[in-house]
Write an enzyme that holds these catalytic residues in place. Structure first.
Site, PDB file in Angstrom:
ATOM      1  N   TRP A 269       0.850  -1.319   0.027  1.00 59.70           N
ATOM      2  CA  TRP A 269      -0.046  -0.086  -0.117  1.00 59.70           C
ATOM      3  C   TRP A 269       0.775   1.198   0.014  1.00 59.70           C
ATOM      4  O   TRP A 269       0.487   2.460   0.496  1.00 59.70           O
ATOM      5  CB  TRP A 269      -0.766   0.057   1.101  1.00 59.70           C
ATOM      6  N   HIS A 363     -13.836  -1.829   1.071  1.00 65.00           N
ATOM      7  CA  HIS A 363     -12.996  -2.921   1.415  1.00 65.00           C
ATOM      8  C   HIS A 363     -13.746  -4.136   0.629  1.00 65.00           C
ATOM      9  O   HIS A 363     -14.931  -4.238   0.826  1.00 65.00           O
ATOM     10  CB  HIS A 363     -12.841  -3.183   2.798  1.00 65.00           C
ATOM     11  N   ASP A 386     -11.848 -13.373   4.655  1.00 65.42           N
ATOM     12  CA  ASP A 386     -11.067 -12.219   4.171  1.00 65.42           C
ATOM     13  C   ASP A 386      -9.569 -12.420   4.053  1.00 65.42           C
ATOM     14  O   ASP A 386      -8.884 -12.735   5.337  1.00 65.42           O
ATOM     15  CB  ASP A 386     -11.402 -11.062   4.900  1.00 65.42           C
ATOM     16  N   TYR A 548      -7.160   4.568  -0.712  1.00 68.11           N
ATOM     17  CA  TYR A 548      -8.385   4.111  -0.416  1.00 68.11           C
ATOM     18  C   TYR A 548      -8.811   3.379   0.961  1.00 68.11           C
ATOM     19  O   TYR A 548      -9.809   3.178   1.671  1.00 68.11           O
ATOM     20  CB  TYR A 548      -9.161   3.225  -1.652  1.00 68.11           C
TER      21      TYR A 548
END
Length: 743
Positions: A269, A363, A386, A548
């Protein structure tokens, strides 16, 4: 409390990933150090035998004694030779007690290995395994680009035994299959969508500006099933446990990310993807999984939608009904308070060093369908899994499976990871203001700011389906508030609302913007006086860029204004923003965060609001040039217009589509400011039916650019499928750009 730090040497999980972790001040991207990866164990990953010889436990394809040896001396990279439907369970000594020559082997009943005269001997077994045979067609596995037997649980299949003499009524033939099945979905249209569909939609952006992209799951492509079984092997998952979807989905959740176990994808990220692929550039899972299978090394890089897309591929390939789900305004709770806490100074300017919690614009995770015999009754059905590494679960970066029903009712004591997922979809957003004595006081609570919209692809179409109602009761309802109270009672701040103020005469709303990358824009705030007296509002707007994940940069533009509102009146407050003002600050996906704060002079009411919006990027335009037929060359045209007044450098196109085109990378160099380019690419379809051909464009200056076209492929003359020796689509060379011109 801060998120746990991954083991040393795993730079992809460190909190220095500026776009990932809340509470981290934004800074310009820096070049990451290489990610150390150990040499994979290749002792038995590719042993030269056929795929089914390495996976099947129900026929005579076993031909080496080591197949029957104890599991303990196999490395993590070994193949499970019992992972098919006829897998053998080891006895208490760690080896299989039913060796060749036992009754179950079909050789003889005495078990001494001697073939006596007149004995019925199985000379061969035909599993009717080709893609055109009855088994593969009736089990809906004929799309797998393999010629071995692949069957599904809970459904009859056929085989032909070749015997040494005619079968007599006194003969005894035994066949034993060990199968555990708790994943059956009793809806044909669900099975078609959530198990068999090879492509789907993934949603991103913000609730008011929803973007969508097509993702090639490719679960039937050649090599993908190999990769999925290799993932289980790499984790060292016990063979007898592979019939348990709870265990399988939890292992996949851990293995799709690289933390802890050198799994499939390295998360990044930071904004710097120079050592790998920008997560926005992927168009499907096939290239990622084949790379991991081929090299044994984790693939750079992934973010939430990539982790989720790969997880859908793996679970569908293994037979679990799975869908990709997007949660807008998704909270990341770091202190188990089950609230999103945002701290401001005395002037209501954000205190980023205290804001460890973050709210992701969106997400993406997965729902998979299974029964939950490990939970009380009533929690079967959709379960959240997840694979994006956010927090550890039992010391490992994984999440789920978590019953959606337990999330809906705030039952955060149910396993697995229910408190974290509940906070993602239904926590309250709590604004704290620093007082003159240094203490903090709650000045505003947003009860409808988290989990505002939860969506997935609809069954049988490319429409978007709202599934918010299965995750939470209607916002503000008695049942929804009860769920929040039930969950909060088990959190770290059960008395969080004790200091809340109640005066709320003035309402604030931010109007959604249809902002386009490369153009000027205007933000607009609407103030409304809902009271019976005049109100004077001192309003302050702060604008910054944001990843984001909710991690923001420094404020680059702000505006102050005093507004007088008569009873019942509304007023719009605008702030223009030029392209040259925001362009130097842009980060991934071109999102911006507007912080609105204010103070009502007459009654002391504090206003607080956060609004995120994204800058829309153009789509790629794909046009099919001629009919598509299995085995015949076809051509597609791709057109793109650069929306920016600056040159895009090192532009890369990706093209992929199950049954159409194996993953392919096209390097096209630079594209000038506002320039339009056209290129053509040939491909050869290998499977008939409706297919999706997906393309993406990526460059350092612009990402998140995609395009898709449906290709209806006609069967070849005489029917059947077309493939080379590896099951690969033959594809042509890139035709040079037909035109480059100013738009």
């Amino acid at each position: 409390m801060p998120s746990p730090t991954p083991p040393s040497g795993t730079t992809d999980g460190a909190r220095s990933d500026v776009g990932r972790w809340g509470g981290n001040p934004w800074q310009p991207p820096t070049t990451p150090s290489p990610e150390p990866e150990p040499e994979p164990d290749r002792r038995s990953r590719r042993d030269g035998r056929s795929f089914w010889a390495r996976c099947c436990g129900c026929c005579s394809c076993r031909n080496t004694d080591d197949d029957w040896g104890p599991r303990g001396d196999r490395g993590a990279g070994s193949r499970d030779r019992g992972s098919g439907s006829g897998s053998r369970r080891p006895d208490s000594r760690g080896s299989d007690s039913r060796r060749p020559g036992s009754r179950g082997s079909g050789v003889n009943a005495a078990g001494d290995g001697t073939i006596r005269e007149g004995m019925l001997v199985v000379k061969g077994v035909d599993l009717l395994s080709s893609r055109s045979d009855q088994n593969r067609r009736e089990h809906h596995t004929d799309e797998f680009e393999y010629d071995e037997l692949i069957i599904r649980r809970g459904q009859p299949f056929y085989m032909v035994l070749l015997l040494s003499r005619p079968y007599e009524s006194s003969d005894y033939v035994a066949l034993e299959l060990l199968i555990e099945d708790i994943v059956y979905v009793d809806h044909e249209d669900w099975r078609q969508e959530y198990v068999l569909n090879e492509s789907g939609r993934i949603y991103y952006g913000t609730e008011a500006q929803i973007g969508e992209r097509t993702w090639n799951y490719g679960q039937f492509d050649h090599g993908v099933l190999d990769a999925c079984l290799y993932i289980l092997d790499r984790r060292g998952m016990p063979y007898a446990g592979r019939g348990d979807p709870v265990s399988v989905s939890r292992v996949i959740s851990a293995m799709v990310n690289s933390l802890d176990d050198n799994g499939v994808l390295i998360g990044n990220w930071s904004g710097d993807y120079s050592r790998g692929t920008n997560p926005s550039a992927w168009v499907g899972s096939v290239e990622i999984l084949l790379s991991y299978l081929r090299t044994g090394y984790s693939v750079p890089y992934g973010q939430c939608w990539v982790f989720a897309g790969v997880t859908t591929t793996v679970l569908r390939c293994l037979g679990l009904a799975t869908r990709t789900v997007t949660n807008f305004n998704s909270a990341h709770d770091t202190d188990t308070s089950l609230t999103m806490d945002i701290y401001f100074d005395e002037n209501m300017k954000p205190l980023e060093h205290l804001n460890h919690d973050s709210v992701w614009n969106f997400h993406v995770w997965n729902d998979c369908w299974m029964k939950r015999p490990d939970l009380p009754s009533g929690f079967n059905g959709w379960q959240v899994v997840d694979a994006t590494p956010q927090e550890t679960s039992s010391g490992i970066f994984c999440c789920g499976p978590c019953s959606v029903e337990s999330i809906k009712n705030g039952l955060v004591y149910m396993k697995y990871d229910t408190p974290f997922i509940f906070a993602e979809v239904n926590s309250d957003k709590v604004y704290w203001q620093r007082q003159n004595d240094g203490s903090f006081k709650i000045v505003y609570v947003e009860e409808k700011a988290i989990g505002t919209l939860i969506v997935t692809k609809a069954i049988g179409s490319n429409m978007r389906e709202d599934v918010t109602h299965i995750y939470k009761h209607p916002e503000g309802s008695e049942a929804e508030r009860k769920a929040v109270e039930t969950a909060a009672a088990h959190g770290s701040k059960p008395n969080v609302y004790a200091t809340r103020d109640s005066a709320e005469d003035v309402a604030v709303q931010v109007e959604a913007q249809d902002a386009v990358m490369g153009q000027d824009l205007t933000v607009c705030v609407v103030l409304t006086n809902r009271g019976g007296s005049r109100r004077t509002v001192k309003l302050h707007l702060y604008l910054s860029v944001t990843f984001y994940t909710g991690v923001t940069g420094s404020v680059f533009k702000e505006s102050k204004k005093e507004v007088v509102l008569e009873p019942g009146a509304s007023e719009r407050v605008t702030m223009p923003v030029a392209y040259k003002e925001y362009q130097p600050h842009l980060v991934d996906q071109g999102a911006m965060l507007l912080n609105v704060s204010g103070h009502v002079k007459e009654n002391g009411q504090v206003l607080a609001k956060q609004h995120t919006f994204r800058l829309r990027t153009p789509d790629l335009s794909l046009t099919l040039l001629g009919a598509a037929v299995v085995g015949q060359e076809c051509e597609v045209q791709i057109v793109f217009k650069n929306p920016l007044p600056v040159t895009l450098t090192n532009v890369v196109f990706r093209l992929e589509g199950s049954g159409l085109q194996r993953p392919k990378i096209l390097n096209v160099g630079d594209i000038g400011g506002n320039e339009t380019v056209t290129l053509r690419q040939t491909f050869v379809p290998v499977r008939p039916g409706p297919r999706q051909l997906i393309a993406s464009l990526d460059s350092p200056q612009l990402s998140q650019v995609h395009g898709v076209i449906q290709v209806d492929v006609a069967p070849a003359a005489g029917g059947g499928v077309f493939s080379d020796a590896r099951g690969n689509s033959r594809s042509g060379e890139t035709i040079p750009m037909a035109s480059r011109g100013e738009a």
